[in-house]
Scaffold this motif. Structure first.
Motif, PDB file in Angstrom:
ATOM      1  N   VAL A 158     -31.483  50.502  73.514  1.00  0.00           N
ATOM      2  CA  VAL A 158     -32.013  51.744  74.082  1.00  0.00           C
ATOM      3  C   VAL A 158     -31.528  52.935  73.250  1.00  0.00           C
ATOM      4  CG1 VAL A 158     -32.014  53.296  76.076  1.00  0.00           C
ATOM      5  CG2 VAL A 158     -32.162  50.820  76.423  1.00  0.00           C
TER       6      VAL A 158
ATOM      7  N   ALA B 270     -33.086  59.272  68.211  1.00  0.00           N
ATOM      8  CA  ALA B 270     -33.991  60.253  67.621  1.00  0.00           C
ATOM      9  C   ALA B 270     -33.337  61.632  67.628  1.00  0.00           C
ATOM     10  CB  ALA B 270     -35.303  60.288  68.401  1.00  0.00           C
TER      11      ALA B 270
ATOM     12  N   HIS C 247     -29.647  62.113  69.157  1.00  0.00           N
ATOM     13  CA  HIS C 247     -28.185  62.097  69.291  1.00  0.00           C
ATOM     14  C   HIS C 247     -27.507  61.163  68.292  1.00  0.00           C
ATOM     15  CE1 HIS C 247     -28.021  64.156  73.238  1.00  0.00           C
ATOM     16  NE2 HIS C 247     -29.109  63.480  73.548  1.00  0.00           N
TER      17      HIS C 247
ATOM     18  N   ALA D 295     -31.572  74.047  71.248  1.00  0.00           N
ATOM     19  CA  ALA D 295     -30.502  73.371  71.987  1.00  0.00           C
ATOM     20  C   ALA D 295     -29.902  72.268  71.112  1.00  0.00           C
ATOM     21  CB  ALA D 295     -31.035  72.773  73.276  1.00  0.00           C
TER      22      ALA D 295
ATOM     23  N   PRO E  92     -28.389  68.674  70.681  1.00  0.00           N
ATOM     24  CA  PRO E  92     -28.129  67.371  71.315  1.00  0.00           C
ATOM     25  C   PRO E  92     -26.715  66.903  70.929  1.00  0.00           C
ATOM     26  CG  PRO E  92     -29.921  67.239  69.681  1.00  0.00           C
ATOM     27  CD  PRO E  92     -29.277  68.577  69.527  1.00  0.00           C
ATOM     28  N   PRO E  93     -25.784  66.841  71.875  1.00  0.00           N
ATOM     29  CA  PRO E  93     -24.398  66.557  71.494  1.00  0.00           C
ATOM     30  C   PRO E  93     -24.200  65.116  71.031  1.00  0.00           C
ATOM     31  CG  PRO E  93     -24.629  66.600  73.894  1.00  0.00           C
ATOM     32  CD  PRO E  93     -25.953  67.017  73.324  1.00  0.00           C
TER      33      PRO E  93
ATOM     34  N   LEU F 137     -22.894  61.522  71.181  1.00  0.00           N
ATOM     35  CA  LEU F 137     -22.694  60.772  72.426  1.00  0.00           C
ATOM     36  C   LEU F 137     -21.525  59.789  72.385  1.00  0.00           C
ATOM     37  CD1 LEU F 137     -26.374  59.965  73.556  1.00  0.00           C
ATOM     38  CD2 LEU F 137     -24.888  61.829  74.335  1.00  0.00           C
TER      39      LEU F 137
ATOM     40  N   LEU G 170     -23.638  60.186  83.553  1.00  0.00           N
ATOM     41  CA  LEU G 170     -24.713  59.903  82.597  1.00  0.00           C
ATOM     42  C   LEU G 170     -25.888  59.211  83.276  1.00  0.00           C
ATOM     43  CD1 LEU G 170     -22.778  60.640  80.203  1.00  0.00           C
ATOM     44  CD2 LEU G 170     -23.873  58.778  78.984  1.00  0.00           C
TER      45      LEU G 170
ATOM     46  N   LEU H  36     -29.677  60.716  83.561  1.00  0.00           N
ATOM     47  CA  LEU H  36     -30.812  59.993  82.965  1.00  0.00           C
ATOM     48  C   LEU H  36     -31.877  59.633  83.997  1.00  0.00           C
ATOM     49  CD1 LEU H  36     -28.863  57.703  80.472  1.00  0.00           C
ATOM     50  CD2 LEU H  36     -30.309  59.664  79.909  1.00  0.00           C
TER      51      LEU H  36
ATOM     52  N   ILE I   9     -32.215  71.541  82.101  1.00  0.00           N
ATOM     53  CA  ILE I   9     -31.679  70.871  80.917  1.00  0.00           C
ATOM     54  C   ILE I   9     -32.675  70.964  79.777  1.00  0.00           C
ATOM     55  CG2 ILE I   9     -32.521  68.584  81.669  1.00  0.00           C
ATOM     56  CD1 ILE I   9     -29.889  67.416  80.406  1.00  0.00           C
TER      57      ILE I   9
ATOM     58  N   PRO J  95     -35.904  61.627  78.670  1.00  0.00           N
ATOM     59  CA  PRO J  95     -36.009  60.766  77.494  1.00  0.00           C
ATOM     60  C   PRO J  95     -36.629  59.397  77.773  1.00  0.00           C
ATOM     61  CG  PRO J  95     -33.724  60.877  78.220  1.00  0.00           C
ATOM     62  CD  PRO J  95     -34.516  61.776  79.130  1.00  0.00           C
ATOM     63  N   MET J  96     -36.603  58.955  79.024  1.00  0.00           N
ATOM     64  CA  MET J  96     -37.079  57.584  79.280  1.00  0.00           C
ATOM     65  C   MET J  96     -37.889  57.535  80.553  1.00  0.00           C
ATOM     66  SD  MET J  96     -33.776  55.207  78.569  1.00  0.00           S
ATOM     67  CE  MET J  96     -32.723  55.941  79.812  1.00  0.00           C
TER      68      MET J  96
ATOM     69  N   LEU K 171     -22.618  53.380  76.053  1.00  0.00           N
ATOM     70  CA  LEU K 171     -21.904  54.612  75.696  1.00  0.00           C
ATOM     71  C   LEU K 171     -20.506  54.657  76.315  1.00  0.00           C
ATOM     72  CD1 LEU K 171     -24.917  57.088  75.854  1.00  0.00           C
ATOM     73  CD2 LEU K 171     -23.739  56.252  73.794  1.00  0.00           C
TER      74      LEU K 171
HETATM   75  C1  HEC Z   1     -35.878  64.734  72.014  1.00  0.00           C
HETATM   76  C2  HEC Z   1     -34.455  64.755  71.787  1.00  0.00           C
HETATM   77  C3  HEC Z   1     -33.581  63.983  72.744  1.00  0.00           C
HETATM   78  C4  HEC Z   1     -33.628  62.653  73.070  1.00  0.00           C
HETATM   79  C5  HEC Z   1     -34.632  61.599  72.599  1.00  0.00           C
HETATM   80  C6  HEC Z   1     -32.495  62.402  73.922  1.00  0.00           C
HETATM   81  N1  HEC Z   1     -31.786  63.565  74.110  1.00  0.00           N
HETATM   82 FE1  HEC Z   1     -30.104  63.776  75.214  1.00  0.00          FE
HETATM   83  N2  HEC Z   1     -30.072  65.769  74.819  1.00  0.00           N
HETATM   84  C7  HEC Z   1     -30.966  66.438  74.026  1.00  0.00           C
HETATM   85  C8  HEC Z   1     -30.650  67.852  74.034  1.00  0.00           C
HETATM   86  C9  HEC Z   1     -31.386  68.939  73.264  1.00  0.00           C
HETATM   87  C10 HEC Z   1     -29.516  67.998  74.865  1.00  0.00           C
HETATM   88  C11 HEC Z   1     -28.804  69.304  75.236  1.00  0.00           C
HETATM   89  C12 HEC Z   1     -29.244  69.688  76.629  1.00  0.00           C
HETATM   90  C13 HEC Z   1     -28.744  71.018  77.106  1.00  0.00           C
HETATM   91  O1  HEC Z   1     -27.718  71.487  76.623  1.00  0.00           O
HETATM   92  O2  HEC Z   1     -29.408  71.606  78.004  1.00  0.00           O
HETATM   93  C14 HEC Z   1     -29.182  66.675  75.327  1.00  0.00           C
HETATM   94  C15 HEC Z   1     -28.120  66.399  76.172  1.00  0.00           C
HETATM   95  C16 HEC Z   1     -27.733  65.134  76.540  1.00  0.00           C
HETATM   96  C17 HEC Z   1     -26.540  64.833  77.302  1.00  0.00           C
HETATM   97  C18 HEC Z   1     -25.490  65.831  77.692  1.00  0.00           C
HETATM   98  C19 HEC Z   1     -25.440  66.251  79.090  1.00  0.00           C
HETATM   99  C20 HEC Z   1     -24.248  67.173  79.266  1.00  0.00           C
HETATM  100  O3  HEC Z   1     -23.607  67.084  80.302  1.00  0.00           O
HETATM  101  O4  HEC Z   1     -23.967  67.990  78.372  1.00  0.00           O
HETATM  102  C21 HEC Z   1     -26.499  63.476  77.469  1.00  0.00           C
HETATM  103  C22 HEC Z   1     -25.447  62.678  78.210  1.00  0.00           C
HETATM  104  C23 HEC Z   1     -27.659  62.939  76.827  1.00  0.00           C
HETATM  105  N3  HEC Z   1     -28.401  63.964  76.264  1.00  0.00           N
HETATM  106  C24 HEC Z   1     -27.944  61.598  76.776  1.00  0.00           C
HETATM  107  C25 HEC Z   1     -29.082  61.070  76.177  1.00  0.00           C
HETATM  108  C26 HEC Z   1     -29.396  59.660  76.173  1.00  0.00           C
HETATM  109  C27 HEC Z   1     -28.527  58.558  76.753  1.00  0.00           C
HETATM  110  C28 HEC Z   1     -30.585  59.524  75.537  1.00  0.00           C
HETATM  111  C29 HEC Z   1     -31.349  58.262  75.317  1.00  0.00           C
HETATM  112  C30 HEC Z   1     -31.738  57.541  76.484  1.00  0.00           C
HETATM  113  C31 HEC Z   1     -31.008  60.867  75.131  1.00  0.00           C
HETATM  114  N4  HEC Z   1     -30.062  61.765  75.529  1.00  0.00           N
HETATM  115  C32 HEC Z   1     -32.180  61.156  74.442  1.00  0.00           C
HETATM  116  C33 HEC Z   1     -32.014  65.883  73.329  1.00  0.00           C
HETATM  117  C34 HEC Z   1     -32.414  64.554  73.411  1.00  0.00           C
END
Ligand code: HEC
Length: 257
Positions: free
Chosen positions: A55, A62, A64, A134, A136-137, A139, A153, A157, A184, A189-190, A216
């Motif tokens: 996953v 893509a 993170h 924004a 993406p931190p 992980l 988490l 999700l 957010i 994402p899923m 994770l």
């Molecule tokens: C299209 C890009 C994209 C994808 C694909 C994506 N993310 Fe993110 N994700 C982000 C961005 C941008 C942020 C920052 C969000 C914010 O600060 O509001 C983020 C934030 C997060 C956070 C942080 C939440 C926090 O408390 O700060 C987590 C955990 C996370 N993503 C998990 C995932 C996981 C697990 C997947 C896969 C299933 C995923 N992301 C897929 C773009 C993405």
């Protein structure tokens, strides 16, 4: 001896510490999953870690990075335990920049098990530019960085929803019950069937969220199983030690009453 005893006591204390209460930033109750790795005897489920990596790779990667993980870690004991051959194949599907070569030029080559898992973006600015500003931190340590990380988490999700009528959403933001502020920058994402699991497990949103969260949790604490095993040994040691102390006490004081 003193030091060993103190560290043993400390370790026992850490093992027995109750998990923090499940509350997100503004007091929303998180969803709670019975994780296989919870509790002092908890272990990762290898098949789940493998699915979770799938996953991560097919969805989350893509945007993170998981910068603390090298491909070869995927075959380490206590992790997903992919075979070394599988790790080579996985690594070779991404390219890394290496060099300089004899002519001073950098060059691209397929990644090898020794390389860190390849990041989606070359730098933070590129990551922001691709995500409406924004970031993406990374992980790799996320489940440790958030309170009650695995449940948090999983909740985020699976916590996307239509925004309630009275909530004004900022541009490009999605409503999420569990993210602090409930807006957010990560689009959901899923959804069901996002991936096709190689082991035939039905890929519901719930299942994928559990699997990637377990994965994770492993990236954040690759030695979790060792720690649990040590905690157990320390408990046995302390029990025997307490028994010995008691026997000694009885013996020393036997004739003194
Ligand atoms: C299209 C890009 C994209 C994808 C694909 C994506 N993310 Fe993110 N994700 C982000 C961005 C941008 C942020 C920052 C969000 C914010 O600060 O509001 C983020 C934030 C997060 C956070 C942080 C939440 C926090 O408390 O700060 C987590 C955990 C996370 N993503 C998990 C995932 C996981 C697990 C997947 C896969 C299933 C995923 N992301 C897929 C773009 C993405």
């Amino acid at each position: 001896m003193q030091i060993t005893l103190y560290s043993a006591l400390l370790a026992a204390g850490l093992v027995l510490l109750p998990a923090g209460a499940s509350r997100a930033a503004e007091g929303v109750d998180l969803k709670h999953v019975d994780w296989s790795f919870d509790g002092p005897f908890g272990k990762f489920d290898r098949a789940q870690l493998k699915r979770g990596f799938q996953v991560y790779r097919e969805v989350c990667a893509a945007c993170h990075s998981i910068k603390f993980v090298s491909y070869r870690n995927l075959s380490d004991a206590g992790g997903p335990e992919f075979t070394e051959a599988a790790v080579k194949t996985i690594a070779a599907e991404s390219n890394v920049t290496d060099g300089p070569d004899a002519d001073g030029e950098m060059f691209e080559r397929p990644a090898e098990p020794k390389d860190r898992v390849v990041k989606p973006f070359p730098n933070d600015n590129a990551a922001r530019a691709a995500n409406n500003g924004a970031m993406p931190p990374d992980l790799s340590l996320m489940t440790k960085a958030r309170k009650d990380g695995p449940n948090y988490l999983y909740s985020v999700l699976t916590g996307y929803d239509e925004a309630p009528a009275d909530v004004v959403m900022a541009d490009g933001m999605s409503f999420n019950h569990y993210f602090p502020g409930q807006q957010i920058a990560m689009p959901q994402p899923m959804s069901d069937e996002q991936v096709t699991y190689e082991d035939g497990t039905p890929a519901t949103l719930d299942q994928m969220a559990r699997d990637v969260t377990a994965f994770l949790t492993w990236t954040a604490e690759p030695k979790l199983e060792d720690r649990h095993r040590l905690g157990f040994k320390v408990m046995i040691f302390l029990t025997i030690f307490a028994g010995l102390l008691y026997a000694t006490y009885k013996r020393v004081w036997r004739d003194q009453h």
